[in-house]
Design a protein around this motif. Structure first.
Motif, PDB file in Angstrom:
ATOM      1  N   THR A 230       9.501  22.261  40.924  1.00 51.49           N
ATOM      2  CA  THR A 230       9.150  22.197  42.340  1.00 51.49           C
ATOM      3  C   THR A 230      10.394  21.887  43.172  1.00 51.49           C
ATOM      4  OG1 THR A 230       6.944  21.375  41.780  1.00 51.49           O
ATOM      5  CG2 THR A 230       7.713  21.039  44.051  1.00 51.49           C
ATOM      6  N   GLY A 231      10.638  22.711  44.186  1.00 48.55           N
ATOM      7  CA  GLY A 231      11.775  22.483  45.062  1.00 48.55           C
ATOM      8  C   GLY A 231      13.104  22.951  44.507  1.00 48.55           C
ATOM      9  N   ILE A 232      13.100  23.529  43.326  1.00 46.50           N
ATOM     10  CA  ILE A 232      14.330  23.997  42.683  1.00 46.50           C
ATOM     11  C   ILE A 232      14.463  25.508  42.907  1.00 46.50           C
ATOM     12  CG2 ILE A 232      15.609  24.183  40.523  1.00 46.50           C
ATOM     13  CD1 ILE A 232      15.184  21.301  41.602  1.00 46.50           C
ATOM     14  N   SER A 233      15.649  25.940  43.314  1.00 49.35           N
ATOM     15  CA  SER A 233      15.885  27.357  43.596  1.00 49.35           C
ATOM     16  C   SER A 233      16.310  28.125  42.355  1.00 49.35           C
ATOM     17  CB  SER A 233      16.980  27.520  44.655  1.00 49.35           C
ATOM     18  OG  SER A 233      16.792  26.680  45.746  1.00 49.35           O
ATOM     19  N   GLU A 234      17.194  27.503  41.568  1.00 51.61           N
ATOM     20  CA  GLU A 234      17.791  28.239  40.451  1.00 51.61           C
ATOM     21  C   GLU A 234      18.140  27.293  39.319  1.00 51.61           C
ATOM     22  OE1 GLU A 234      21.184  29.980  42.486  1.00 51.61           O
ATOM     23  OE2 GLU A 234      22.483  28.348  41.783  1.00 51.61           O
ATOM     24  N   VAL A 235      18.214  27.871  38.133  1.00 50.85           N
ATOM     25  CA  VAL A 235      18.516  27.125  36.911  1.00 50.85           C
ATOM     26  C   VAL A 235      19.717  27.772  36.237  1.00 50.85           C
ATOM     27  CG1 VAL A 235      17.620  26.373  34.678  1.00 50.85           C
ATOM     28  CG2 VAL A 235      16.077  26.515  36.653  1.00 50.85           C
ATOM     29  N   ARG A 236      20.659  26.940  35.804  1.00 54.57           N
ATOM     30  CA  ARG A 236      21.854  27.435  35.117  1.00 54.57           C
ATOM     31  C   ARG A 236      21.822  27.015  33.649  1.00 54.57           C
ATOM     32  NH1 ARG A 236      23.328  24.083  38.432  1.00 54.57           N
ATOM     33  NH2 ARG A 236      24.696  23.079  36.927  1.00 54.57           N
ATOM     34  N   ALA A 237      22.308  27.899  32.796  1.00 59.40           N
ATOM     35  CA  ALA A 237      22.467  27.592  31.378  1.00 59.40           C
ATOM     36  C   ALA A 237      23.523  28.543  30.840  1.00 59.40           C
ATOM     37  CB  ALA A 237      21.147  27.752  30.627  1.00 59.40           C
ATOM     38  N   GLY A 238      24.205  28.147  29.771  1.00 60.18           N
ATOM     39  CA  GLY A 238      25.279  28.979  29.244  1.00 60.18           C
ATOM     40  C   GLY A 238      25.207  29.245  27.753  1.00 60.18           C
ATOM     41  N   VAL A 239      25.158  28.174  26.957  1.00 64.30           N
ATOM     42  CA  VAL A 239      25.264  28.349  25.509  1.00 64.30           C
ATOM     43  C   VAL A 239      23.983  28.913  24.897  1.00 64.30           C
ATOM     44  CG1 VAL A 239      24.468  26.067  24.773  1.00 64.30           C
ATOM     45  CG2 VAL A 239      26.285  27.192  23.480  1.00 64.30           C
ATOM     46  N   TYR A 240      22.939  29.034  25.711  1.00 60.52           N
ATOM     47  CA  TYR A 240      21.676  29.593  25.225  1.00 60.52           C
ATOM     48  C   TYR A 240      21.828  31.019  24.702  1.00 60.52           C
ATOM     49  CZ  TYR A 240      21.124  32.669  29.296  1.00 60.52           C
ATOM     50  OH  TYR A 240      21.284  33.659  30.231  1.00 60.52           O
ATOM     51  N   THR A 241      22.873  31.708  25.116  1.00 56.11           N
ATOM     52  CA  THR A 241      23.043  33.100  24.708  1.00 56.11           C
ATOM     53  C   THR A 241      23.244  33.228  23.202  1.00 56.11           C
ATOM     54  OG1 THR A 241      25.420  32.977  25.161  1.00 56.11           O
ATOM     55  CG2 THR A 241      23.993  33.774  26.924  1.00 56.11           C
ATOM     56  N   THR A 242      23.989  32.299  22.626  1.00 54.48           N
ATOM     57  CA  THR A 242      24.258  32.363  21.184  1.00 54.48           C
ATOM     58  C   THR A 242      23.775  31.124  20.446  1.00 54.48           C
ATOM     59  OG1 THR A 242      26.463  31.364  21.393  1.00 54.48           O
ATOM     60  CG2 THR A 242      26.313  33.777  21.558  1.00 54.48           C
ATOM     61  N   PHE A 243      23.582  30.017  21.173  1.00 53.51           N
ATOM     62  CA  PHE A 243      23.245  28.726  20.576  1.00 53.51           C
ATOM     63  C   PHE A 243      24.331  28.290  19.586  1.00 53.51           C
ATOM     64  CE2 PHE A 243      18.792  29.891  21.822  1.00 53.51           C
ATOM     65  CZ  PHE A 243      18.609  28.850  22.715  1.00 53.51           C
ATOM     66  N   ASP A 244      24.135  27.120  18.995  1.00 50.04           N
ATOM     67  CA  ASP A 244      25.098  26.566  18.046  1.00 50.04           C
ATOM     68  C   ASP A 244      24.444  25.395  17.326  1.00 50.04           C
ATOM     69  OD1 ASP A 244      25.191  24.470  19.951  1.00 50.04           O
ATOM     70  OD2 ASP A 244      27.033  25.218  20.861  1.00 50.04           O
ATOM     71  N   LEU A 245      25.216  24.701  16.497  1.00 42.80           N
ATOM     72  CA  LEU A 245      24.656  23.630  15.674  1.00 42.80           C
ATOM     73  C   LEU A 245      24.299  22.396  16.484  1.00 42.80           C
ATOM     74  CD1 LEU A 245      27.024  24.068  12.610  1.00 42.80           C
ATOM     75  CD2 LEU A 245      24.593  24.688  12.713  1.00 42.80           C
ATOM     76  N   VAL A 246      25.000  22.147  17.584  1.00 45.59           N
ATOM     77  CA  VAL A 246      24.621  21.040  18.469  1.00 45.59           C
ATOM     78  C   VAL A 246      23.228  21.290  19.029  1.00 45.59           C
ATOM     79  CG1 VAL A 246      25.110  19.961  20.698  1.00 45.59           C
ATOM     80  CG2 VAL A 246      26.958  20.283  19.053  1.00 45.59           C
ATOM     81  N   MET A 247      22.978  22.515  19.479  1.00 50.05           N
ATOM     82  CA  MET A 247      21.655  22.852  20.005  1.00 50.05           C
ATOM     83  C   MET A 247      20.589  22.787  18.912  1.00 50.05           C
ATOM     84  SD  MET A 247      21.783  23.353  23.266  1.00 50.05           S
ATOM     85  CE  MET A 247      23.056  22.095  23.406  1.00 50.05           C
ATOM     86  N   LEU A 248      20.963  23.167  17.696  1.00 51.05           N
ATOM     87  CA  LEU A 248      20.031  23.054  16.570  1.00 51.05           C
ATOM     88  C   LEU A 248      19.630  21.601  16.351  1.00 51.05           C
ATOM     89  CD1 LEU A 248      18.636  24.352  14.036  1.00 51.05           C
ATOM     90  CD2 LEU A 248      20.742  23.826  12.800  1.00 51.05           C
TER      91      LEU A 248
END
Length: 378
Positions: A230-248
């Motif tokens: 609510t009230g948010i225009s846009e969301v940014r993300a970067g490493v989601y394209t390939t992911f990695d072990l930190v995200m795992l």
């Protein structure tokens, strides 16, 4: 540049390999998730810094995008992208390049969090007849830069920008603290905190009579688990394209979602120590030890077979510049890793590992490889 898939095993190692099917699956999932919640996705292009990758991420050249360097901004502008947020605090010695992008017709946004920066921007703009588009960075979690949403400087900066020939386009925050979460519930809490901070800052600016059209939030963990935008225009993300072990480790992705690996060759054994030596050192894998403080420490990367199937509990344990050492657990022997065999190493931090390579090999299907050049420099 296409390369026959049969040539994969004959490529000089080490090299960075992108699994295109996984890459596209990751893109599609987050795009749909954010769209369903009524927000725009402004992807951060810094992980791969590749025009070819951007063509898949943003087929519409007018879609919003995020960059981390002016070199990226210039390269993506050259490729036809028109809406770029430079998400690093601006310095006066970069304003000339920023102005050049604006004069080309690029919808280019800069970031600041101090009155000194704001004054430098407006003075330059007035002197050179340039209208800068400005985002104010908000600190939502004490992770890094930005101003607390209730800091009076937020409104003071907004008023200065508005009154002195620049355009206050929005506020931006990055929930970097989410990378330290121990559970999905903690990520959700970080996401809620991030959105609240950005909303509060925007509301304070608007209450002071200054337009603030865009409220921008984002990190890969919070983008995947936030529910209320609510009230948010846009969301940014970067490493989601390939992911990695930190995200795992954070529970944001599965092993099957990780689309990046470094292909390496076994170059030797130390049988007395049960070590395997590979030709991928820190120059190929990076020195990033992002999993060291997490629930599972993957050393300098998780070791996989040339098919991509992981060896359970087998990691790169130490690196020199061009040598990697895999200290095998007692459940494995060096005989399972013959000299000359290829392995794949999953990265701790995709952005850091990608930065060690000038181009990527992209496996697009069972019989085609492409080479994606990387944008270099700052």
């Amino acid at each position: 540049m296409p390369v026959n898939q049969n040539e994969l095993s004959t490529q000089q190692t080490p090299f960075l390999l992108i699994d295109h099917a996984r890459f596209m699956r990751n893109l599609t999932y987050l795009q749909q998730r954010i769209s369903e919640r009524g927000c725009a996705l402004r992807p951060h292009l810094k992980t791969l810094r590749s025009v070819d990758a951007a063509h898949d991420m943003l087929p519409n050249m007018n879609s919003p995008a995020t960059v981390s360097t002016l070199a990226e901004a210039e390269a993506f502008a050259d490729a036809g992208y028109t809406d770029l947020l430079y998400a690093v605090g601006i310095t006066s010695n970069k304003l000339e390049r920023a102005a050049a992008l604006i004069k080309r017709g690029i919808n280019f946004h800069i970031l600041l969090d101090s009155l000194e920066q704001a004054q430098a921007v407006t003075q330059f703009g007035q002197k050179h007849d340039v209208v800068f588009s400005v985002f104010i960075e908000i600190d939502s979690d004490g992770h890094r830069a930005g101003l607390a949403p209730n800091n009076p400087l937020v409104v003071e900066i907004a008023k200065h920008v508005h009154a002195n020939g620049a355009q206050l386009t929005g506020v931006m925050t990055h929930a970097g603290g989410s990378y330290s979460s121990d559970s999905v519930d903690e990520i959700r809490a970080a996401a809620a905190q991030e959105c609240e901070a950005a909303r509060n800052a925007a509301e304070a600016i608007r209450a002071a009579g200054v337009p603030c059209p865009i409220v921008s939030v984002g990190s890969t963990p919070t983008a995947h688990f936030a529910e209320d935008f609510t009230g948010i225009s846009e969301v940014r993300a970067g490493v989601y394209t390939t992911f990695d072990l930190v995200m795992l480790n954070l529970g944001v992705c599965s092993l099957d979602d990780i689309a990046m690996s470094v292909v390496t060759t076994v170059i030797g054994h130390n049988k007395e120590k049960n070590w395997v030596l590979i030709d991928a050192g820190w120059m190929a894998l990076s020195r990033d030890r992002g999993t060291a403080s997490q629930r599972i420490d993957y050393g300098y990367g998780l070791v996989c077979k040339d098919s991509g199937a992981p060896y359970e509990g087998v990691c790169v344990t130490s690196v020199n510049q061009e040598h990697g050492v895999i200290a095998l657990p007692a459940t494995h022997t060096v005989n399972e890793f013959p000299i000359g065999a290829q392995l794949r190493i999953l990265p701790n931090h995709a952005c850091a590992t990608a930065a060690m390579h000038q181009h990527y090999m992209v496996l697009k299907n069972t019989d085609e490889l492409e080479v994606w050049p990387r944008i270099l420099g700052w």
